[in-house]
Design a protein around this motif. Structure first.
Motif, PDB file in Angstrom:
ATOM      1  N   ASP A 178      41.202  19.547  20.072  1.00 52.92           N
ATOM      2  CA  ASP A 178      41.362  20.896  19.496  1.00 52.92           C
ATOM      3  C   ASP A 178      40.935  20.850  18.032  1.00 52.92           C
ATOM      4  O   ASP A 178      41.658  20.330  17.174  1.00 52.92           O
ATOM      5  CB  ASP A 178      42.820  21.363  19.620  1.00 52.92           C
ATOM      6  CG  ASP A 178      42.983  22.855  19.331  1.00 52.92           C
ATOM      7  OD1 ASP A 178      42.199  23.408  18.541  1.00 52.92           O
ATOM      8  OD2 ASP A 178      43.918  23.463  19.906  1.00 52.92           O
ATOM      9  N   ARG A 180      40.810  22.979  15.769  1.00 56.07           N
ATOM     10  CA  ARG A 180      41.621  23.709  14.787  1.00 56.07           C
ATOM     11  C   ARG A 180      42.566  22.791  14.010  1.00 56.07           C
ATOM     12  O   ARG A 180      42.916  23.070  12.855  1.00 56.07           O
ATOM     13  CB  ARG A 180      42.452  24.797  15.484  1.00 56.07           C
ATOM     14  CG  ARG A 180      41.622  25.917  16.129  1.00 56.07           C
ATOM     15  CD  ARG A 180      42.517  26.899  16.855  1.00 56.07           C
ATOM     16  NE  ARG A 180      43.283  26.246  17.941  1.00 56.07           N
ATOM     17  CZ  ARG A 180      44.197  26.880  18.675  1.00 56.07           C
ATOM     18  NH1 ARG A 180      44.476  28.156  18.437  1.00 56.07           N
ATOM     19  NH2 ARG A 180      44.830  26.228  19.643  1.00 56.07           N
ATOM     20  N   SER A 293      48.245  23.925   6.465  1.00 56.44           N
ATOM     21  CA  SER A 293      47.260  25.010   6.450  1.00 56.44           C
ATOM     22  C   SER A 293      47.912  26.325   6.866  1.00 56.44           C
ATOM     23  O   SER A 293      48.370  26.457   8.005  1.00 56.44           O
ATOM     24  CB  SER A 293      46.099  24.686   7.396  1.00 56.44           C
ATOM     25  OG  SER A 293      45.240  25.792   7.526  1.00 56.44           O
ATOM     26  N   THR A 294      47.957  27.280   5.944  1.00 54.64           N
ATOM     27  CA  THR A 294      48.551  28.593   6.256  1.00 54.64           C
ATOM     28  C   THR A 294      47.775  29.338   7.339  1.00 54.64           C
ATOM     29  O   THR A 294      48.385  29.886   8.267  1.00 54.64           O
ATOM     30  CB  THR A 294      48.639  29.457   4.986  1.00 54.64           C
ATOM     31  OG1 THR A 294      49.418  28.764   3.996  1.00 54.64           O
ATOM     32  CG2 THR A 294      49.285  30.802   5.281  1.00 54.64           C
ATOM     33  N   PRO A 295      46.426  29.384   7.280  1.00 53.03           N
ATOM     34  CA  PRO A 295      45.677  30.065   8.355  1.00 53.03           C
ATOM     35  C   PRO A 295      45.951  29.437   9.729  1.00 53.03           C
ATOM     36  O   PRO A 295      46.067  30.154  10.727  1.00 53.03           O
ATOM     37  CB  PRO A 295      44.211  29.871   7.942  1.00 53.03           C
ATOM     38  CG  PRO A 295      44.263  29.701   6.463  1.00 53.03           C
ATOM     39  CD  PRO A 295      45.508  28.931   6.210  1.00 53.03           C
ATOM     40  N   LEU A 296      46.058  28.105   9.762  1.00 50.54           N
ATOM     41  CA  LEU A 296      46.342  27.431  11.025  1.00 50.54           C
ATOM     42  C   LEU A 296      47.734  27.799  11.529  1.00 50.54           C
ATOM     43  O   LEU A 296      47.928  28.022  12.737  1.00 50.54           O
ATOM     44  CB  LEU A 296      46.240  25.915  10.846  1.00 50.54           C
ATOM     45  CG  LEU A 296      46.607  25.061  12.065  1.00 50.54           C
ATOM     46  CD1 LEU A 296      45.638  25.337  13.226  1.00 50.54           C
ATOM     47  CD2 LEU A 296      46.601  23.579  11.717  1.00 50.54           C
ATOM     48  N   ARG A 297      48.691  27.894  10.623  1.00 48.27           N
ATOM     49  CA  ARG A 297      50.072  28.218  10.996  1.00 48.27           C
ATOM     50  C   ARG A 297      50.151  29.589  11.649  1.00 48.27           C
ATOM     51  O   ARG A 297      50.996  29.830  12.516  1.00 48.27           O
ATOM     52  CB  ARG A 297      50.956  28.175   9.746  1.00 48.27           C
ATOM     53  CG  ARG A 297      52.456  28.224  10.043  1.00 48.27           C
ATOM     54  CD  ARG A 297      52.864  26.968  10.784  1.00 48.27           C
ATOM     55  NE  ARG A 297      54.260  26.972  11.126  1.00 48.27           N
ATOM     56  CZ  ARG A 297      55.220  26.427  10.383  1.00 48.27           C
ATOM     57  NH1 ARG A 297      54.886  25.822   9.253  1.00 48.27           N
ATOM     58  NH2 ARG A 297      56.460  26.446  10.765  1.00 48.27           N
ATOM     59  N   LYS A 298      49.269  30.483  11.244  1.00 50.14           N
ATOM     60  CA  LYS A 298      49.240  31.825  11.846  1.00 50.14           C
ATOM     61  C   LYS A 298      48.635  31.794  13.251  1.00 50.14           C
ATOM     62  O   LYS A 298      48.983  32.614  14.097  1.00 50.14           O
ATOM     63  CB  LYS A 298      48.450  32.774  10.950  1.00 50.14           C
ATOM     64  CG  LYS A 298      49.134  33.067   9.619  1.00 50.14           C
ATOM     65  CD  LYS A 298      48.292  34.006   8.768  1.00 50.14           C
ATOM     66  CE  LYS A 298      48.984  34.306   7.445  1.00 50.14           C
ATOM     67  NZ  LYS A 298      48.176  35.205   6.578  1.00 50.14           N
ATOM     68  N   GLN A 299      47.756  30.841  13.471  1.00 49.10           N
ATOM     69  CA  GLN A 299      47.095  30.742  14.782  1.00 49.10           C
ATOM     70  C   GLN A 299      47.905  29.906  15.782  1.00 49.10           C
ATOM     71  O   GLN A 299      47.999  30.251  16.958  1.00 49.10           O
ATOM     72  CB  GLN A 299      45.711  30.087  14.623  1.00 49.10           C
ATOM     73  CG  GLN A 299      44.740  30.881  13.770  1.00 49.10           C
ATOM     74  CD  GLN A 299      43.430  30.119  13.580  1.00 49.10           C
ATOM     75  OE1 GLN A 299      43.000  29.352  14.447  1.00 49.10           O
ATOM     76  NE2 GLN A 299      42.802  30.288  12.428  1.00 49.10           N
ATOM     77  N   VAL A 300      48.506  28.803  15.271  1.00 48.75           N
ATOM     78  CA  VAL A 300      49.203  27.855  16.141  1.00 48.75           C
ATOM     79  C   VAL A 300      50.651  27.723  15.695  1.00 48.75           C
ATOM     80  O   VAL A 300      50.920  27.476  14.513  1.00 48.75           O
ATOM     81  CB  VAL A 300      48.512  26.473  16.104  1.00 48.75           C
ATOM     82  CG1 VAL A 300      49.225  25.507  17.052  1.00 48.75           C
ATOM     83  CG2 VAL A 300      47.039  26.594  16.449  1.00 48.75           C
ATOM     84  N   LYS A 301      51.569  27.881  16.625  1.00 52.88           N
ATOM     85  CA  LYS A 301      52.998  27.774  16.320  1.00 52.88           C
ATOM     86  C   LYS A 301      53.554  26.382  16.623  1.00 52.88           C
ATOM     87  O   LYS A 301      54.515  25.951  15.994  1.00 52.88           O
ATOM     88  CB  LYS A 301      53.778  28.823  17.121  1.00 52.88           C
ATOM     89  CG  LYS A 301      53.349  30.269  16.859  1.00 52.88           C
ATOM     90  CD  LYS A 301      53.535  30.642  15.402  1.00 52.88           C
ATOM     91  CE  LYS A 301      53.102  32.088  15.146  1.00 52.88           C
ATOM     92  NZ  LYS A 301      53.204  32.450  13.718  1.00 52.88           N
TER      93      LYS A 301
END
Length: 348
Positions: A178, A180, A293-301
């Motif tokens: 993955d 991401r 990574s904040t953007p990643l945190r929004k995509q993956v929980k």
């Protein structure tokens, strides 16, 4: 007590209901009633038109004289009884009068206490809080929490190349599955074990922390007693599927490391440094985390454990304790990826 009641008796009579007073007086007047009834003629005998007690017509002088004598006698007896009523009441009659009072069974002290207590127990109205006050309070708490967030830590750096290579292999395997998660990976140059964290507000506190670290060396060497702390890293685990880390094997060396961390934390605290956390120290080697990574945190929980399944029991290597660093979380990192270091202590 009886003297007090005698003085209060007139007031009690004044407050006494009229019906009760009349009943009491009537009871005292009862002895005279039979004598009056005895003077009443028999039914129909000597009654006038009005049916009065005494007839006016047809009376004989003898009858009238006898009646006058009886009237005078009754009058004298009634006068005597009236005089007796005006005399002070004896103690036993005072008690009997008090027993007839309407409040005889009422506990005045209890009434007073109940009334007073009811006033005391009145609930105070809650102060209303507006939405703005709640928001302001929330902001103050956030600001206070931010002021004391950890910004420094004591680091045990990973210097064994074998461990670095094994960590890199895990990271590559996860990214291959993955892409991401490439933003969640820890640079191999930054790999370390956190002993404890702290908050340093200014240069003065940083200087104090540097001194505390220096003082810790002698205490740590006393704990080691010339022995080497050899830490073994094997297997992978996670914190709430948000942080992936390599575990330390539980043995005597790990126990000594925990003791070192606890001793050093107390030294820093005695110097007035806000050091340590409430939770127990669990040494680990983090290699990835979503919060990086904040953007990643929004995509993956969550991090799916299957991403590192092949390395769950993998042996990563050993690290010998030879140095401890006071590092900044916020200052610019060194060229090799390691944290900015304020001071260090080295063990032979």
């Amino acid at each position: 007590m009886q003297g007090l009641l005698r003085r209060l008796l007139p007031a009690l009579y004044a407050a006494w209901p009229a019906a009760a007073a009349r009943a009491l007086l009537a009871r005292r007047a009862v002895p005279a009633l039979p004598r009056l009834m005895a003077l009443r003629p028999a039914a129909g005998a000597g009654e006038g038109e009005g049916g009065g007690l005494l007839s006016g017509a047809g009376e004989t002088p003898e009858h009238g004289g006898l009646e006058n004598v009886q009237k005078k006698k009754i009058f004298e007896e009634n006068k005597k009884e009236t005089k007796q009523m005006e005399e002070p009441c004896p103690a036993d009659s005072v008690d009997s009068l008090m027993a007839e009072m309407p409040f005889v069974d009422t506990d005045i002290e209890d009434k007073f206490i109940t009334h007073t207590t009811s006033k005391i127990n009145i609930k105070k109205k809650r102060k209303r809080t507006t939405g703005k006050e709640i928001e302001d309070d929330t902001e103050r708490k956030k600001k206070k929490k931010k002021q004391y967030q950890p910004n420094y830590f004591i680091s045990l750096p990973i210097t064994n190349p074998e461990i670095n290579r094994s960590i890199q292999a895990v990271q590559d395997a996860v990214i291959q599955k993955d892409q991401r998660f490439s933003k969640a990976m820890i640079h191999t140059g930054s790999l370390h074990v956190t002993m404890f964290v702290m908050h340093l507000s200014n240069e003065e506190e940083i200087s104090i922390a540097v001194g505390a670290l220096s003082d810790s060396k002698d205490f740590v060497e006393d704990l080691l007693k010339g022995k080497t702390v050899d830490l073994s890293f094997q297997g992978i685990h996670h914190f709430k599927n948000e942080v992936g880390f390599v575990k330390l094997a539980e043995n005597d060396h790990t126990a000594i490391l925990k003791e070192i961390a606890e001793t050093m934390k107390k030294i820093f605290q005695e110097k007035g440094i806000l050091a340590g956390e409430e939770r127990d120290f669990k040494p680990h080697l983090t290699f990835m985390k979503l919060s990086k990574s904040t953007p990643l945190r929004k995509q993956v929980k969550k991090i799916d454990p299957s991403l590192y399944e092949d390395f769950k029991s993998h042996y990563f290597g050993n690290e010998i304790l030879h140095r401890l660093d006071l590092c900044s979380m916020l200052k610019k990192k060194q060229p090799n990826g390691y944290y900015y270091c304020e001071s260090s202590i080295v063990f032979d």
